[in-house]
Design a protein around this motif. Structure first.
Motif, PDB file in Angstrom:
ATOM      1  N   LEU A   1      42.535 149.497  -8.196  1.00  0.00           N
ATOM      2  CA  LEU A   1      42.798 149.009  -6.844  1.00  0.00           C
ATOM      3  C   LEU A   1      42.149 147.659  -6.552  1.00  0.00           C
ATOM      4  CD1 LEU A   1      42.469 152.380  -4.899  1.00  0.00           C
ATOM      5  CD2 LEU A   1      44.545 151.270  -5.747  1.00  0.00           C
ATOM      6  N   VAL A   2      40.985 147.400  -7.108  1.00  0.00           N
ATOM      7  CA  VAL A   2      40.341 146.105  -6.881  1.00  0.00           C
ATOM      8  C   VAL A   2      40.877 145.070  -7.870  1.00  0.00           C
ATOM      9  CG1 VAL A   2      38.156 144.846  -6.855  1.00  0.00           C
ATOM     10  CG2 VAL A   2      38.266 147.172  -5.919  1.00  0.00           C
ATOM     11  N   HIS A   3      40.909 145.425  -9.158  1.00  0.00           N
ATOM     12  CA  HIS A   3      41.406 144.482 -10.162  1.00  0.00           C
ATOM     13  C   HIS A   3      42.923 144.533 -10.317  1.00  0.00           C
ATOM     14  CE1 HIS A   3      37.947 142.472 -12.009  1.00  0.00           C
ATOM     15  NE2 HIS A   3      37.249 143.564 -11.713  1.00  0.00           N
ATOM     16  N   GLY A   4      43.550 145.595  -9.840  1.00  0.00           N
ATOM     17  CA  GLY A   4      45.001 145.677  -9.895  1.00  0.00           C
ATOM     18  C   GLY A   4      45.585 146.065 -11.236  1.00  0.00           C
ATOM     19  N   TYR A   5      44.798 146.689 -12.100  1.00  0.00           N
ATOM     20  CA  TYR A   5      45.318 147.109 -13.401  1.00  0.00           C
ATOM     21  C   TYR A   5      46.209 148.342 -13.231  1.00  0.00           C
ATOM     22  CZ  TYR A   5      41.707 144.129 -15.472  1.00  0.00           C
ATOM     23  OH  TYR A   5      40.912 143.069 -15.828  1.00  0.00           O
ATOM     24  N   SER A   6      47.192 148.474 -14.101  1.00  0.00           N
ATOM     25  CA  SER A   6      48.003 149.685 -14.152  1.00  0.00           C
ATOM     26  C   SER A   6      47.147 150.811 -14.726  1.00  0.00           C
ATOM     27  CB  SER A   6      49.226 149.472 -15.039  1.00  0.00           C
ATOM     28  OG  SER A   6      48.828 149.310 -16.397  1.00  0.00           O
ATOM     29  N   PRO A   7      47.580 152.091 -14.565  1.00  0.00           N
ATOM     30  CA  PRO A   7      46.801 153.183 -15.172  1.00  0.00           C
ATOM     31  C   PRO A   7      46.584 152.998 -16.667  1.00  0.00           C
ATOM     32  CG  PRO A   7      48.391 154.069 -13.613  1.00  0.00           C
ATOM     33  CD  PRO A   7      48.675 152.598 -13.722  1.00  0.00           C
TER      34      PRO A   7
ATOM     35  N   LEU B   1      28.196 144.793 -10.146  1.00  0.00           N
ATOM     36  CA  LEU B   1      29.600 144.392 -10.207  1.00  0.00           C
ATOM     37  C   LEU B   1      30.032 143.739  -8.894  1.00  0.00           C
ATOM     38  CD1 LEU B   1      31.397 147.437 -11.926  1.00  0.00           C
ATOM     39  CD2 LEU B   1      30.700 145.279 -12.971  1.00  0.00           C
ATOM     40  N   THR B   2      30.967 142.816  -8.996  1.00  0.00           N
ATOM     41  CA  THR B   2      31.608 142.203  -7.828  1.00  0.00           C
ATOM     42  C   THR B   2      33.111 142.374  -7.984  1.00  0.00           C
ATOM     43  OG1 THR B   2      31.954 140.011  -8.812  1.00  0.00           O
ATOM     44  CG2 THR B   2      29.770 140.458  -7.849  1.00  0.00           C
ATOM     45  N   PRO B   3      33.901 142.084  -6.971  1.00  0.00           N
ATOM     46  CA  PRO B   3      35.361 142.223  -7.105  1.00  0.00           C
ATOM     47  C   PRO B   3      35.955 141.345  -8.199  1.00  0.00           C
ATOM     48  CG  PRO B   3      34.755 142.127  -4.789  1.00  0.00           C
ATOM     49  CD  PRO B   3      33.515 141.807  -5.559  1.00  0.00           C
ATOM     50  N   THR B   4      35.236 140.338  -8.665  1.00  0.00           N
ATOM     51  CA  THR B   4      35.792 139.434  -9.683  1.00  0.00           C
ATOM     52  C   THR B   4      35.074 139.527 -11.030  1.00  0.00           C
ATOM     53  OG1 THR B   4      34.356 137.646  -8.882  1.00  0.00           O
ATOM     54  CG2 THR B   4      36.567 137.793  -7.929  1.00  0.00           C
ATOM     55  N   THR B   5      34.200 140.501 -11.208  1.00  0.00           N
ATOM     56  CA  THR B   5      33.471 140.638 -12.470  1.00  0.00           C
ATOM     57  C   THR B   5      34.443 140.820 -13.626  1.00  0.00           C
ATOM     58  OG1 THR B   5      31.581 141.640 -11.349  1.00  0.00           O
ATOM     59  CG2 THR B   5      31.755 141.989 -13.722  1.00  0.00           C
ATOM     60  N   GLY B   6      34.159 140.156 -14.735  1.00  0.00           N
ATOM     61  CA  GLY B   6      35.020 140.236 -15.900  1.00  0.00           C
ATOM     62  C   GLY B   6      34.941 141.582 -16.602  1.00  0.00           C
TER      63      GLY B   6
END
Length: 533
Positions: free
Chosen positions: A302-308, A359-364
Motif C-alpha cells: 500500500l505504501v510502495h504500491g507493489y503487487s502481491p 523506515l520511511t515511505p521512500t526507503t529502498g
C-alpha cells in the motif's frame, strides 16, 4: 521388498520420511499465507464483507487451534501415520469444497473443515520425525522441519501473487489438491506403520474425553478473544469474558489431568525448565514475526504500491536466511547449547526489527531486505533447538501431544502478535493521520473515512480530487510511523525474550528429563509398509 527398522540406528527410510513430512507441513503452512493475498479477490468475487473476510481466515485458525492437542493425543493412541492420512484427506476435501464455494458463508465453513485437517497433520509430522530418527540425528531433522515452516511463511504470498496474476481466487485452493494427492501417496508408500503407543503400565491409554473437551473449549475461547480483541478492544466485556472463561477452562483441564488415570498430557512436564522455556521462546518468535508481518505486508503493497507477487519477492531474503541458518542451528546447539543458540536467534530477530524501525515511505528495498534477512536468520537459529528441547524431554508415547504443544504455542504467539502489534499500529495510524490531516487542512468529510486504515485512505484519495495527493502523503507517512513503532515493540519483546530464555533454559549439564518422564533408549518403530523394489 519389506523394509524393517533398526531401532538403534533409526528407520532405514528416515530421510525419505523427512521429505514427506516436510511436504505435508508445507501444504498446511503455505495455504494460510497464500490465502492472505487472495482476500481482496474474494471480497469482489463473493461479495464478502470485511467481517466475512476476517472469518474466512479465523474460521481455520479457531478449528485448528482448538483441536491441536486432541489431534496429537489421538495420533499417539491410535497411530500417527493414520492421523496424518486422515488430516491430509480432510484438508484436501476441504480445499476442493472451498474452491467450489459460491458464497462467503460456504467458504467460511470449508475453511473450518480445512482447519480440522491441519490440526491432525501438523502434530503428526513432527512426532513421526522424532520416532524414525535416532537421537543423534533428531535435532538435524527437526531443523529441516523448522526451516520448511519458516520458508513457507513468506513463500506463500509470492505463490499467491503468482496464482492471482494468472488465475482466479479459487486457484489458491485448487493448488492444494495435487500437492495433497502426492503427499497421500508418499505417506502410504514411504512412512512406516508404528507400534501403538502404550502407557507406563504397558497398556494402550484411553482417550481422556473430558480433558479433550476442556482443552478444545479453552483454546477456542482464548484464540477467539485474542483475534477479536483488535476490533472489540481488550477491555470489552466479551473479550474479558472469553479470557476469564479460558482461564477457568484451563484450570479445570489442569486439575483433571493431574488426577486422570490416562491424562491427555501430563501437565507436570511444564515444571521442566527446558520444556517450558523452549515453548515460551517459540511463542515469542512467532509473536515478533507475525506482529511485524502485519505491518510490513501493508507497507510493501500500500505504501510502495507493489503487487502481491512483487511484495512477496521482496520478502524472499527472509526465506533465504532461514534456509541458511536452520541447518546450522543443530550443530551450533550441540556445540554451544540451546541456552546460547535460542536467545541468539531472538536477538537476531530483535536486530532485524530494530533495523526496520527507521523506515520511511521512500526507503529502498535493500534496507527492507537486510532487516527481514536478519529476522530470518534469527528464526532459523532458534526454532529448531526450541523444538528439539520440547520433544527431547518427552517419552515416545507423548510426542504427538508434545508436537501439538509446539504447534499451539506457535499459533497462540502468532495470533497475539497480530492482535497486539496490529492494535498498536492501527491506533497509532489513526492518531498520526488525524494530526497530519489537521496540519494539511483537509476537510472533515475526507478525514473521517481515511483515518480508518491505510487501505481506506487510498480509496478515499482516489475520490478526493484536489486533496488526493495530500491524503495519500498523510496516510503513507502516518502508517509508516505507526508501523515502525510496532516494529520497536516487537523488537523489545524479542530482546526481552532472549534475556528471559537465557535465564530460564537450563545449562547443558542441567538438561535432564522431568522426573515423571520415562526415557527410552529408542523409538518404538514397527514394521514398515511393504515397498516394491
Amino acid at each position: 521388498m519389506s523394509v524393517t527398522a533398526n531401532p538403534a540406528a533409526g528407520h532405514p527410510r528416515r530421510r525419505q520420511v523427512l521429505g514427506v513430512m516436510c511436504l505435508s507441513l508445507l501444504i498446511v503452512v503455505v495455504d494460510n499465507t497464500v490465502l492472505n493475498t487472495a482476500l481482496p479477490s474474494l471480497a469482489k468475487a463473493l461479495h464478502a464483507s470485511s467481517t466475512d473476510l476476517q472469518w474466512i481466515t479465523d474460521g481455520y485458525t479457531l478449528a485448528f487451534a482448538a483441536l491441536l492437542i486432541v489431534a496429537g493425543a489421538l495420533g499417539d493412541r491410535f497411530g500417527r501415520r493414520g492421523a496424518l492420512l486422515l488430516g491430509l484427506t480432510i484438508f484436501g476435501a476441504g480445499s476442493v469444497a472451498a474452491a467450489l464455494s459460491g458464497s462467503a458463508e460456504a467458504l467460511i465453513a470449508c475453511r473450518a473443515v480445512m482447519g480440522v485437517g491441519g490440526a491432525f497433520v501438523m502434530p503428526a509430522t513432527l512426532s513421526i520425525l522424532t520416532s524414525v530418527f535416532p537421537a543423534k540425528e533428531r535435532a538435524g531433522a527437526i531443523a529441516a522441519w523448522s526451516g520448511v515452516a519458516g520458508i513457507a511463511i513468506v513463500v506463500g504470498p509470492t505463490l499467491g501473487g503468482f496464482l492471482l496474476e494468472h488465475f482466479s481466487w479459487s486457484s489458491v485452493f485448487w493448488i492444494n489438491v495435487p500437492l495433497v494427492a502426492v503427499a497421500l501417496v508418499a505417506v502410504v508408500t514411504v512412512v512406516p506403520t508404528m507400534s501403538p503407543q502404550v502407557s507406563a503400565t504397558g497398556r494402550r491409554p484411553r482417550l481422556d474425553v473430558g480433558g479433550a473437551v476442556l482443552s478444545a473449549l479453552g483454546m477456542l475461547a482464548l484464540i477467539d478473544a485474542v483475534i477479536e480483541a483488535g476490533d472489540r478492544g481488550w477491555t470489552a466485556r466479551l473479550t474479558l469474558a472469553e479470557l476469564v472463561g479460558a482461564a477457568v477452562l484451563f484450570a479445570a483441564f489442569i486439575a483433571r489431568e493431574l488426577t486422570a488415570a490416562d491424562p491427555l498430557i501430563d501437565v507436570r512436564i511444564f515444571a521442566n525448565r527446558a520444556f517450558s522455556a523452549a515453548a515460551g521462546s517459540v511463542a515469542l518468535i512467532f509473536f515478533a514475526l507475525f506482529g511485524s508481518l502485519f505491518g510490513l505486508t501493508q507497507y510493501l503493497q500500500l505504501v510502495h504500491g507493489y503487487s502481491p507477487l512483487s511484495a512477496g519477492l521482496r520478502a524472499l531474503p527472509f526465506a533465504a536466511a532461514v534456509l541458511v541458518a536452520a541447518p546450522l542451528s543443530s550443530p551450533l546447539a550441540a556445540r554451544l547449547g540451546a541456552r546460547i543458540v535460542i536467545p541468539a536467534g531472538l536477538l537476531f530477530m530483535g536486530a532485524g526489527l530494530l533495523s526496520l524501525h527507521n523506515l520511511t515511505p521512500t526507503t529502498g528495498v535493500v534496507h527492507v531486505s537486510v532487516g527481514v534477512a536478519l529476522m530470518g536468520t534469527g528464526m532459523g537459529l532458534a526454532l529448531a533447538p526450541a523444538g528439539e528441547s520440547i520433544m527431547s524431554v518427552l517419552p515416545e508415547r507423548e510426542r504427538g501431544v508434545g508436537s501439538a504443544v509446539n504447534d499451539t504455542v506457535q499459533e497462540l504467539g502468532g495470533s497475539l502478535g497480530v492482535a497486539v502489534i496490529g492494535s498498536l499500529v492501527t491506533a497509532a495510524y489513526r492518531t498520526n493521520f488525524t494530526s497530519a490531516a489537521a496540519d494539511a487542512h483537509l476537510p472533515g468529510a475526507i478525514v473521517q473515512p481515511a483515518r480508518g486504515s491505510i487501505a481506506a485512505a487510498d480509496a478515499t484519495a482516489a475520490q478526493a480530487g484536489p486533496y488526493a495527493a495530500s491524503v495519500t502523503d498523510a496516510a503513507h507517512q502516518a502508517f509508516t510511523n505507526a508501523m515502525t513503532h510496532g516494529f520497536l515493540v516487537a523488537a523489545l519483546v524479542a530482546v526481552a525474550g532472549a534475556a528471559l530464555t537465557a535465564w530460564a533454559l537450563p545449562g547443558r549439564a542441567d538438561r535432564r528429563p522431568a522426573k515423571h518422564v520415562a526415557t527410552e533408549a529408542a523409538p518404538q518403530i514397527g514394521e514398515a509398509v511393504p515397498v516394491s523394489s
